[in-house]
Design an enzyme around this catalytic site. Structure first.
Site: not given
Ligand code: PLP
Length: 396
Positions: A71-72, A153, A181, A201-202, A239, A326
């Site tokens: 997701a980042t 989150n 989330q 994000s999986a 890839t 994170c």
């Molecule tokens: N966005 C939200 C709301 C999140 O809670 C997180 C991870 O905690 C992310 C983005 C980032 O996800 P990823 O670890 O897949 O980069």
């Protein structure tokens, strides 16, 4: 006993997900873009997985769901492409985000600010919620994008993305939501409201780490962040992560099913934990239950430093969190508590418990006992918490 209550940071891979991924490491390992059987033998499974991913967010075929590494990456891509596509050429100069977005949005917005982009950070109210009217109040003719997360989150607070989407449409502004989330916690249907980009994000819904996605409405394709090959229609080169994509497909299918089957149980366990913890004197939860995701509690025990509490919990085998999902190693106050304007003594005391469909009643009862003991112990040695017999009793 080991109890994992940090499911907003990441989740266990569902055994069913692991099973479907297994063959794609050392049996079916060809590069899907290669022109031989080793390459093509993953095509059917890849297509099936992509269909599940589209179905998981109810995306129509004409729109794109582009697989990323996380997701980042998806969040960086949206914000940076907005700069390349709409701001660098002077057409627009402004974006709107909320002040409680994930760091992958906030830090990217700050970077864009450093190169001249105007950024508005929407505040949250005392319940930890974004009010849609603040979006309307801040849109200007030069606004290129509004990016507001679906669910927070930290608190689990659910933001009014439908209303925000409508406001964006009315003003001709692009709308992105970080739904990391939200998947598996609320029904996510990109056709039910106005949204141009949606991140997920999986690993947040019992899939593997290292695989995310960006939903893109037809006609709103952003400039690629990664240039190179023709993968993902040239929108995201590299890839393909075949096991990751297959795993994400299975994980989203299970997560959507779990909305009906497991969510009521998770909610019941969350409420059981929350009710028990709120019996402790001087304990606060910011966002009302009905306004947040069913698995999350952000709770403050006055006089108990969040890090000290984490230490006690960890010693007893319980994993929880104090800060951003994170960045739990940072010794900083909780960003949402700060945004609400909580006094320092509360901002530093927030602890987040996030449950999953794998959480058990036994684990919750064990956690209740450990937290009560920890509050009693830590308040007993706290210089900031005035000890009274009443406090003492309530922590027992
Ligand atoms: N966005 C939200 C709301 C999140 O809670 C997180 C991870 O905690 C992310 C983005 C980032 O996800 P990823 O670890 O897949 O980069």
């Amino acid at each position: 006993m080991r109890v994992y209550l940090d499911n907003n940071a990441t989740t266990i891979v569902d055994p069913q997900v692991k099973t479907v991924m297994d063959p794609f490491f050392s049996q079916i390992y060809g590069n899907p873009n290669s022109l031989h059987a080793f390459g093509s033998e993953s095509h059917v499974d890849l297509n099936n997985a992509m269909e599940k991913i589209y179905a998981g967010i109810h995306a129509p075929k004409m729109d794109s769901v582009v697989i990323t590494s996380c997701a980042t990456e998806s969040n960086n891509w949206v914000l940076k492409s907005i700069y390349f596509d709409y701001i660098m050429n002077g057409k627009k100069d402004h974006i709107i985000i909320s002040e409680v977005e994930h760091p992958s949005i906030i830090a990217t917005a700050k970077f864009l600010e450093s190169i001249g982009v105007k950024v508005t950070y929407l505040p949250i109210n005392e319940e930890g919620l974004i009010e849609a009217k603040t979006v309307r109040d801040n849109i200007t003719p030069k606004t290129a994008l509004v990016s507001v997360m679906w669910a927070n989150n930290e608190t689990g607070a659910i933001f009014p993305v439908q209303e925000i989407g409508d406001i964006c449409k009315e003003h001709g502004v692009l709308f992105h939501t970080d739904a990391v989330q939200a998947i598996g916690k609320v029904p996510v249907d990109v056709q039910s409201f106005n949204v141009d980009y949606l991140t997920f994000s999986a690993h947040k819904f019992h899939g593997p780490k290292g695989v995310g996605a960006l939903y893109i409405k037809k006609g709103k394709e952003p400039s690629p962040l990664f240039h190179g090959g023709s993968q993902m229609g040239g929108l995201r080169s590299g890839t393909l992560n075949v096991p990751g994509i297959v795993g994400m497909g299975k994980a989203i299918e299970l997560a959507v099913d779990a909305l009906d089957f497991d969510m009521p149980d998770v909610k019941e366990l969350r409420d059981r934990l929350e009710d028990a913890l709120l019996e402790i004197e001087d304990t606060f939860v910011v966002t009302p239950r009905e306004k947040r995701t069913h698995n999350t509690i952000l709770i403050s025990f006055r006089g108990v430093e969040g890090e000290a509490m984490l230490w006690d919990l960890n010693k007893s085998g319980i994993g929880a969190s104090t800060g951003s999902a994170c960045a739990s190693e940072d010794l900083e106050s909780n960003p949402v508590m700060e945004a609400i304007g909580a006094a320092d003594d509360l901002a530093h005391t927030a602890i987040r418990f996030s449950l999953s469909r794998f959480t058990t009643e036994e684990e919750i009862d064990y956690t209740i006992g450990v937290v009560k003991d920890a509050v009693k112990r830590l308040r007993g040695i706290s210089s900031s918490y005035a000890y009274t017999p009443k406090n003492h009793e309530s922590a027992l």
